[in-house]
Design a protein around this motif. Structure first.
Motif, PDB file in Angstrom:
ATOM      1  N   GLU A  72       0.854  -1.188   0.000  1.00 34.67           N
ATOM      2  CA  GLU A  72       0.000   0.000   0.000  1.00 34.67           C
ATOM      3  C   GLU A  72       0.884   1.230   0.000  1.00 34.67           C
ATOM      4  O   GLU A  72       1.902   1.273   0.690  1.00 34.67           O
ATOM      5  CB  GLU A  72      -0.896  -0.020   1.233  1.00 34.67           C
ATOM      6  N   GLY A  73       0.512   2.216  -0.780  1.00 41.89           N
ATOM      7  CA  GLY A  73       1.282   3.456  -0.832  1.00 41.89           C
ATOM      8  C   GLY A  73       1.003   4.222  -2.117  1.00 41.89           C
ATOM      9  O   GLY A  73      -0.049   4.081  -2.731  1.00 41.89           O
ATOM     10  N   ILE A  74       1.984   5.018  -2.517  1.00 38.96           N
ATOM     11  CA  ILE A  74       1.871   5.808  -3.740  1.00 38.96           C
ATOM     12  C   ILE A  74       2.257   4.922  -4.922  1.00 38.96           C
ATOM     13  O   ILE A  74       3.357   4.398  -4.994  1.00 38.96           O
ATOM     14  CB  ILE A  74       2.799   7.048  -3.692  1.00 38.96           C
ATOM     15  N   CYS A  75       1.338   4.773  -5.861  1.00 41.88           N
ATOM     16  CA  CYS A  75       1.559   3.936  -7.041  1.00 41.88           C
ATOM     17  C   CYS A  75       1.778   4.802  -8.264  1.00 41.88           C
ATOM     18  O   CYS A  75       0.996   5.718  -8.527  1.00 41.88           O
ATOM     19  CB  CYS A  75       0.347   3.045  -7.306  1.00 41.88           C
ATOM     20  N   GLU A  76       2.834   4.500  -8.988  1.00 35.10           N
ATOM     21  CA  GLU A  76       3.054   5.113 -10.293  1.00 35.10           C
ATOM     22  C   GLU A  76       2.690   4.075 -11.336  1.00 35.10           C
ATOM     23  O   GLU A  76       3.333   3.039 -11.437  1.00 35.10           O
ATOM     24  CB  GLU A  76       4.510   5.528 -10.455  1.00 35.10           C
ATOM     25  N   VAL A 118      -1.114   7.692  -8.061  1.00 29.25           N
ATOM     26  CA  VAL A 118      -2.226   7.716  -7.106  1.00 29.25           C
ATOM     27  C   VAL A 118      -1.861   6.902  -5.871  1.00 29.25           C
ATOM     28  O   VAL A 118      -0.896   6.154  -5.862  1.00 29.25           O
ATOM     29  CB  VAL A 118      -3.519   7.129  -7.717  1.00 29.25           C
ATOM     30  N   THR A 119      -2.677   7.047  -4.838  1.00 34.95           N
ATOM     31  CA  THR A 119      -2.552   6.188  -3.669  1.00 34.95           C
ATOM     32  C   THR A 119      -3.359   4.923  -3.943  1.00 34.95           C
ATOM     33  O   THR A 119      -4.511   5.001  -4.371  1.00 34.95           O
ATOM     34  CB  THR A 119      -3.091   6.899  -2.417  1.00 34.95           C
ATOM     35  N   CYS A 120      -2.745   3.769  -3.706  1.00 43.30           N
ATOM     36  CA  CYS A 120      -3.448   2.528  -4.005  1.00 43.30           C
ATOM     37  C   CYS A 120      -2.977   1.408  -3.091  1.00 43.30           C
ATOM     38  O   CYS A 120      -1.987   1.538  -2.369  1.00 43.30           O
ATOM     39  CB  CYS A 120      -3.241   2.121  -5.457  1.00 43.30           C
ATOM     40  N   LYS A 121      -3.722   0.323  -3.138  1.00 42.39           N
ATOM     41  CA  LYS A 121      -3.360  -0.911  -2.441  1.00 42.39           C
ATOM     42  C   LYS A 121      -3.373  -2.018  -3.484  1.00 42.39           C
ATOM     43  O   LYS A 121      -4.360  -2.186  -4.202  1.00 42.39           O
ATOM     44  CB  LYS A 121      -4.365  -1.215  -1.327  1.00 42.39           C
ATOM     45  N   VAL A 122      -2.259  -2.748  -3.581  1.00 39.75           N
ATOM     46  CA  VAL A 122      -2.153  -3.798  -4.586  1.00 39.75           C
ATOM     47  C   VAL A 122      -2.019  -5.162  -3.914  1.00 39.75           C
ATOM     48  O   VAL A 122      -1.453  -5.290  -2.836  1.00 39.75           O
ATOM     49  CB  VAL A 122      -0.960  -3.571  -5.529  1.00 39.75           C
TER      50      VAL A 122
END
Length: 137
Positions: A72-76, A118-122
């Motif tokens: 989880e965090g900032i995703c490019e 964006v901020t996301c969880k993968v």
């Protein structure tokens, strides 16, 4: 996920062919002029195929058992499109960079994604870093 299955199967078939070729050369062709070259080249490609088979099997087993990794965090998110080849093959994929991870995603399965930060969880498979699910916040 289907690319993991196909890569594992093709690498497994290649591994069988390389093992049989190496066994043939080790038992019958010791006097062949290129004996050492064949053994070295086959050995190198055997290790490459073995790596692909093992990582594919690890992720297939983890996918069937539901053992996923999350981050989880900032995703490019970056989009890549490949076209060409002899028969005009076309493929697209996404790379998602998050906290030092480079996770790949199928372009067709995740076609709703767009290039952005964006901020996301993968949720992903650990051995091949293949995206299973993404939640954009």
């Amino acid at each position: 996920m289907s690319e993991i299955y196909s890569t594992t199967i093709i690498a497994g078939m290649g591994l069988v062919v390389l093992i049989s070729l190496l066994a043939h050369f080790l038992t019958k062709k010791r006097t062949h002029k290129d004996f050492y070259l064949v053994v070295i080249v086959c050995g190198f490609f055997m290790f490459c195929a073995l790596y692909l088979v093992v990582t594919g099997l690890i992720d297939i087993i983890n996918n069937n058992l539901g053992n996923y990794q999350t981050a989880e965090g900032i995703c490019e998110i970056a989009y890549f499109e490949e076209s060409g080849g002899r028969f005009g093959s076309h493929s697209s994929y996404y790379n998602i960079y998050i906290d030092g991870l480079n996770i790949s995603a199928d372009g067709d399965k995740f076609s709703y994604l767009k290039e952005e930060t964006v901020t996301c969880k993968v949720t992903y498979l650990n051995a091949t870093d293949t995206l299973v699910e993404i939640q954009i916040k």
